[in-house]
Design a protein around this motif. Structure first.
Motif, PDB file in Angstrom:
ATOM      1  N   LEU A 275     -48.024 -19.462  51.071  1.00 21.36           N
ATOM      2  CA  LEU A 275     -48.385 -20.061  49.769  1.00 21.36           C
ATOM      3  C   LEU A 275     -47.262 -20.978  49.282  1.00 21.36           C
ATOM      4  CD1 LEU A 275     -49.848 -16.952  47.887  1.00 21.36           C
ATOM      5  CD2 LEU A 275     -51.129 -18.884  48.842  1.00 21.36           C
ATOM      6  N   SER A 276     -47.654 -22.134  48.749  1.00 24.17           N
ATOM      7  CA  SER A 276     -46.619 -23.088  48.333  1.00 24.17           C
ATOM      8  C   SER A 276     -45.855 -22.598  47.100  1.00 24.17           C
ATOM      9  CB  SER A 276     -47.246 -24.449  48.070  1.00 24.17           C
ATOM     10  OG  SER A 276     -48.214 -24.315  47.050  1.00 24.17           O
ATOM     11  N   LEU A 277     -46.471 -21.768  46.278  1.00 27.72           N
ATOM     12  CA  LEU A 277     -45.747 -21.312  45.081  1.00 27.72           C
ATOM     13  C   LEU A 277     -44.759 -20.183  45.378  1.00 27.72           C
ATOM     14  CD1 LEU A 277     -47.083 -18.430  43.901  1.00 27.72           C
ATOM     15  CD2 LEU A 277     -48.843 -19.968  43.114  1.00 27.72           C
ATOM     16  N   ALA A 296     -41.146 -16.506  37.768  1.00 24.56           N
ATOM     17  CA  ALA A 296     -41.734 -15.164  37.873  1.00 24.56           C
ATOM     18  C   ALA A 296     -42.380 -14.699  36.563  1.00 24.56           C
ATOM     19  CB  ALA A 296     -40.687 -14.158  38.355  1.00 24.56           C
ATOM     20  N   PRO A 297     -41.692 -14.843  35.398  1.00 28.48           N
ATOM     21  CA  PRO A 297     -42.337 -14.388  34.156  1.00 28.48           C
ATOM     22  C   PRO A 297     -43.649 -15.129  33.873  1.00 28.48           C
ATOM     23  CG  PRO A 297     -39.978 -14.689  33.824  1.00 28.48           C
ATOM     24  CD  PRO A 297     -40.296 -15.274  35.171  1.00 28.48           C
ATOM     25  N   GLY A 298     -43.678 -16.432  34.154  1.00 31.59           N
ATOM     26  CA  GLY A 298     -44.892 -17.225  33.923  1.00 31.59           C
ATOM     27  C   GLY A 298     -46.025 -16.795  34.838  1.00 31.59           C
ATOM     28  N   LEU A 299     -45.700 -16.620  36.120  1.00 32.00           N
ATOM     29  CA  LEU A 299     -46.727 -16.224  37.083  1.00 32.00           C
ATOM     30  C   LEU A 299     -47.233 -14.813  36.774  1.00 32.00           C
ATOM     31  CD1 LEU A 299     -48.373 -16.877  39.582  1.00 32.00           C
ATOM     32  CD2 LEU A 299     -46.455 -16.102  40.999  1.00 32.00           C
ATOM     33  N   TYR A 300     -46.307 -13.967  36.354  1.00 29.09           N
ATOM     34  CA  TYR A 300     -46.698 -12.606  35.969  1.00 29.09           C
ATOM     35  C   TYR A 300     -47.770 -12.650  34.879  1.00 29.09           C
ATOM     36  CZ  TYR A 300     -46.523  -8.067  33.694  1.00 29.09           C
ATOM     37  OH  TYR A 300     -46.882  -6.880  33.125  1.00 29.09           O
ATOM     38  N   GLN A 301     -47.503 -13.451  33.836  1.00 29.58           N
ATOM     39  CA  GLN A 301     -48.447 -13.571  32.718  1.00 29.58           C
ATOM     40  C   GLN A 301     -49.794 -14.129  33.165  1.00 29.58           C
ATOM     41  OE1 GLN A 301     -48.429 -12.237  29.930  1.00 29.58           O
ATOM     42  NE2 GLN A 301     -46.278 -11.591  29.814  1.00 29.58           N
ATOM     43  N   LEU A 316     -33.941  -8.150  37.356  1.00 30.32           N
ATOM     44  CA  LEU A 316     -33.107  -7.554  38.417  1.00 30.32           C
ATOM     45  C   LEU A 316     -32.757  -8.555  39.513  1.00 30.32           C
ATOM     46  CD1 LEU A 316     -34.788  -4.060  38.967  1.00 30.32           C
ATOM     47  CD2 LEU A 316     -32.683  -4.557  37.733  1.00 30.32           C
ATOM     48  N   VAL A 317     -33.772  -9.313  39.953  1.00 31.90           N
ATOM     49  CA  VAL A 317     -33.554 -10.334  40.983  1.00 31.90           C
ATOM     50  C   VAL A 317     -34.231 -11.612  40.505  1.00 31.90           C
ATOM     51  CG1 VAL A 317     -33.648 -10.842  43.446  1.00 31.90           C
ATOM     52  CG2 VAL A 317     -33.848  -8.469  42.691  1.00 31.90           C
ATOM     53  N   ASN A 318     -33.440 -12.675  40.426  1.00 27.13           N
ATOM     54  CA  ASN A 318     -33.884 -13.935  39.859  1.00 27.13           C
ATOM     55  C   ASN A 318     -35.277 -14.373  40.335  1.00 27.13           C
ATOM     56  OD1 ASN A 318     -33.574 -16.298  38.321  1.00 27.13           O
ATOM     57  ND2 ASN A 318     -32.938 -17.415  40.164  1.00 27.13           N
ATOM     58  N   ASN A 319     -36.202 -14.517  39.368  1.00 31.23           N
ATOM     59  CA  ASN A 319     -37.562 -15.023  39.638  1.00 31.23           C
ATOM     60  C   ASN A 319     -38.322 -14.259  40.716  1.00 31.23           C
ATOM     61  OD1 ASN A 319     -38.237 -16.983  37.726  1.00 31.23           O
ATOM     62  ND2 ASN A 319     -36.764 -18.405  38.652  1.00 31.23           N
TER      63      ASN A 319
END
Ligand SMILES: *Cc1c(COP(=O)(O)O)cnc(C)c1O
Length: 340
Positions: A275-277, A296-301, A316-319
């Protein structure tokens, strides 16, 4: 020299444990008027405080003697007991290697025990420098090694774990919550060799019994005696002991499910990498995968809006997101959502 008695908190060493009715009398009888139980009902009797049947079954399954097994109300109870038995509040310390499982810190905070955190190397592994740093920490009683590690998924170096075990005169805890997904041999096979080793496993993950709250500790009988006298007398409920015994009967189903989850993991690793993302898929020996994305926070939402919950581990681990391997249909739904 490793001396167990010297490591134990003085109040625990001196503790005279509560003697329950179920413990006082162990022979055969028909009428029990000793525990103020109700004579009527279905779950009216107190459970076996030492879960003997369940331990017998686990001893068979795990290839260790029943006296080397302690059961907690989830592994989290075992982690809490480690602090209560070995660490004097406000004085003794414990060591974790970050990023790792959050309960070590929470349990330490509850017990007013300081946690020293050392960052794992760029591969999220141990190395010589970390071992040397660990050996220099004063008033250190516990070292937690989580392998395979949560949230990174990789198994930690056996060489440096062995070095910590042989050089450290405190307790080395190897948390193997994900051991059943890992092909490497469990450290529980080494408890006779290392008197300072305590291995944690659980029925919550590969055995699918998270709702029954059963964690296992494997260690010397001498060490586990302190756990037995410190725990609440009836720490594992009767329905939970029963549920575990029933689940442990069906080892074929267990193996079938673990195999399926392993296959799905390989499939997901490939699919996510394409996956490109997704910027990075970290190697995993567990039933989850850590992936790095741009936001990561945006994709999580965004996934939550589609009704899919993964674990946001950005703090804990960046993005990074931690993705549990689900059923084939669930995994497919996640991949479709990510592809859009
Ligand atoms: C899930 C997990 C546990 C299991 O906790 P239980 O209380 O047994 O459910 C323990 N350690 C780690 C690292 C985990 O990820």
């Amino acid at each position: 020299m490793f001396k167990l008695e010297k490591l134990v908190r003085p109040n625990i060493a001196a503790l005279k444990p509560y003697s329950s009715a179920r413990e006082d009398f162990t022979g055969e009888a028909n009428i029990f008027l000793d525990a103020n139980e109700n004579p009527f009902g279905h779950l009216n009797r107190y459970p076996d405080p030492y879960q003997r049947k369940l331990k017998q079954r686990l001893a068979q399954l795990k290839g260790v003697s029943a006296e080397n097994i302690f059961l907690g109300n989830g592994s989290d109870e075992i982690i809490d007991l480690l602090f209560r038995i070995f660490c004097r509040p406000g004085h003794d310390k414990a060591l974790t290697f970050s990023p790792t499982y959050g309960m070590y810190q929470v349990s330490a905070d509850i017990n007013n025990v300081e946690i020293v955190k050392l960052a794992l190397d760029e591969k999220f592994d141990l190395n010589q420098e970390l071992v040397e740093k660990a050996m220099g920490i004063e008033n250190l009683k516990l070292i937690f090694i989580c392998s395979p590690n949560n949230p990174t998924g990789n198994a930690l170096s056996r060489k440096y774990t062995a070095e910590l075990l042989s050089r450290f005169n405190g307790i080395v805890v190897v948390d193997e919550a994900y051991a059943d997904f890992n092909v490497q041999e469990s450290w529980r096979k080494r408890i006779a060799h290392f008197p300072n080793l305590l291995v944690i496993q659980t029925l919550s993950k590969a055995w699918g019994l998270a709702g029954a709250r059963i964690g296992m500790a494997f260690a010397s009988a001498e060490m586990l005696a302190y756990f037995n006298k410190t725990k609440p007398p009836y720490n594992i409920s009767q329905p939970n002991q029963q549920a575990a015994l029933e689940a442990l009967e069906n080892t074929e189903e267990f193996e079938r499910r673990v195999d399926l989850i392993r296959q799905e993991k390989v499939k997901m690793e490939k699919a996510l990498s394409s996956l490109s993302l997704v910027n990075k898929v970290f190697p995993s020996e567990a039933n989850f995968i850590l992936v790095q994305v741009d936001d990561a926070p945006g994709l999580y939402q965004e996934l939550v809006r589609k009704g899919i919950v993964v674990r946001n581990r950005h703090s804990l681990v960046n993005n990074c997101l931690r993705i549990t391997i689900g059923s084939p249909a669930e995994n497919e739904t996640l991949l479709n959502a990510l592809a859009k």
